[in-house]
Motif scaffolding. Structure first.
Motif, mmCIF file in Angstrom:
data_model
loop_
_atom_site.group_PDB
_atom_site.id
_atom_site.type_symbol
_atom_site.label_atom_id
_atom_site.label_comp_id
_atom_site.label_asym_id
_atom_site.label_seq_id
_atom_site.Cartn_x
_atom_site.Cartn_y
_atom_site.Cartn_z
ATOM 1 N N TRP A 118 -5.275 -2.085 8.672
ATOM 2 C CA TRP A 118 -4.121 -1.226 8.922
ATOM 3 C C TRP A 118 -4.074 0.162 8.922
ATOM 4 N N GLN A 171 -5.799 -4.570 4.595
ATOM 5 C CA GLN A 171 -5.202 -3.193 4.345
ATOM 6 C C GLN A 171 -5.709 -2.076 5.083
ATOM 7 N N MET A 219 3.073 1.873 3.700
ATOM 8 C CA MET A 219 1.904 2.477 4.043
ATOM 9 C C MET A 219 2.150 3.496 5.143
ATOM 10 N N ILE A 245 4.343 -4.260 2.763
ATOM 11 C CA ILE A 245 3.391 -3.164 2.409
ATOM 12 C C ILE A 245 3.015 -2.294 3.683
ATOM 13 N N TRP A 246 3.077 -2.813 4.858
ATOM 14 C CA TRP A 246 2.799 -1.897 5.969
ATOM 15 C C TRP A 246 3.917 -0.664 5.981
#
Length: 367
Positions: A47, A44, A233, A229-230
């Motif tokens: 990313w 993470q 984000m 999750i991306w």
């Protein structure tokens, strides 16, 4: 979540500016290295680094390293690597090898061994145009595998179509602005703005927009990627309207048109203003003193060197006589061109590689 080394590539000479940005972004214990910055983190963090760091050119995830004194040893260890923990068997990979001071000295032969191991042990095919690049650095007989998680260079923000003749890369522009002390509260003016990189980058920084918001990344093709999750984000936060404007001018009408179009695509048209005009005729675009930053042509890049001294002199006269209270930054390859402005410029920073040339940022405060 397991941590590993993450390496951020930048233009040599901008490592200090980048490590400050990385620290400000909340990444833990970043350390400067020649040509970049490293820190430990998880996927993470990879990313987020791609999404929010303005000065990184690409983000590499270190997969591991081992010693290899021969092609046979390289082949054996490459076959033992847990490739399917990070790579999809149905997504091709491009293998890139560099070798230095090592028994395995033939990069092409080393690449062939790695490609064969990928295919025979994990079913992964290699292709020159693959969306994922596996980098193998063999240095003093130590093999280090890294994945390029960015894909295209991060200076390609994803919303700029029109590019000037000799453009300043967005990653470099952001770091030069940082070196100038820009914090989002000062107006910025580029009197030779080309495609508008400096005003657009400054406006994005002031508005809190993430530089990677409009583009795709190579890490989206890895097994470690989590789309949910991306999406959270990179969900766009409402931009904070800057309290100042960001300005550009250029004698080329086509450049001004391009800069306006680029600002509109970046979503910062309301905070930028572009006009046609000669650098020698500039006047302050606002009553609030701020930052003038300019990347004038240099002889080895664009145009004739003799004419350039006159160009720099005209720019310097305009700044000296009309821009009291402003901070000036001029990027050039030659101290002589900086001196031609007649401004009390100094260059405390290291030279920075830009398009095969070494440039410096020369600065002064006008009083």
């Amino acid at each position: 979540m397991k941590k590993f080394e993450i390496y951020l590539v930048t233009a040599p000479g901008l490592e200090k500016a980048l490590v400050e940005e990385v620290r400000d972004a909340g990444f833990a214990k970043p350390k400067m290295m020649p040509g970049g910055v490293r820190f430990r983190g998880n996927w993470q963090d990879v990313w987020r680094a791609n999404l929010c760091l303005r000065g990184a050119v690409r983000v590499l995830a270190r997969l591991g390293s081992f010693s290899a004194m021969s092609l046979g040893a390289l082949d054996k260890r490459a076959r033992e690597f847990g490739w399917l923990h990070v790579l999809h068997p149905d997504i091709p990979v491009k293998v890139e090898v560099t070798t230095r001071k090592s028994k395995v000295y033939h990069a092409g032969a080393a690449a062939e061994r790695i490609e064969k191991a990928l295919f025979e042990e994990a079913g992964i095919v290699s292709a020159p145009d693959a969306p994922v690049s596996l980098k193998a650095r063999i240095d003093d007989n130590l093999v280090t595998f890294s994945l390029d998680t960015s894909g295209e260079s991060l200076h390609k923000r994803g919303h700029k179509e029109a590019v000037a003749k000799a453009p300043m890369r967005e990653t470099m522009a952001a770091m030069f602005l940082r070196q100038m002390g820009f914090d989002g509260t000062q107006p910025v003016f580029d009197p030779m703005c080309g495609s508008g990189t400096f005003p657009i980058e400054a406006a994005e920084m002031a508005a809190g927009l993430m530089p990677g918001r409009s583009r795709a990344f190579a890490f989206e093709h890895l097994t470690t990627f989590d789309a949910d999750i991306w999406d959270k984000m990179r969900a766009p936060a409402a931009p904070v309207a800057p309290t100042v404007q960001f300005y550009g001018s250029d004698r080329d009408a086509g450049a001004v048109t391009s800069a306006r179009a680029n600002a509109a695509r970046a979503g910062v048209a309301d905070w930028t203003s572009f006009a046609q005009g000669d650098a020698a005729d500039i006047t302050p675009p606002t009553d609030t003193p701020g930052i003038v930053i300019v990347n004038p042509p240099y002889g080895s890049r664009v145009g004739n060197k003799k004419q350039l001294y006159g160009l720099h002199a005209g720019l310097g006269t305009a700044l000296k006589t009309r821009f009291d209270g402003w901070r000036v930054g001029i990027i050039t390859t030659e101290a002589g061109l900086a001196r031609a402005t007649g401004l009390p410029l100094t260059s405390p920073g290291a030279p920075i590689l830009h398009g095969g040339l070494r440039v410096r940022l020369f600065t002064c405060d006008l009083t």
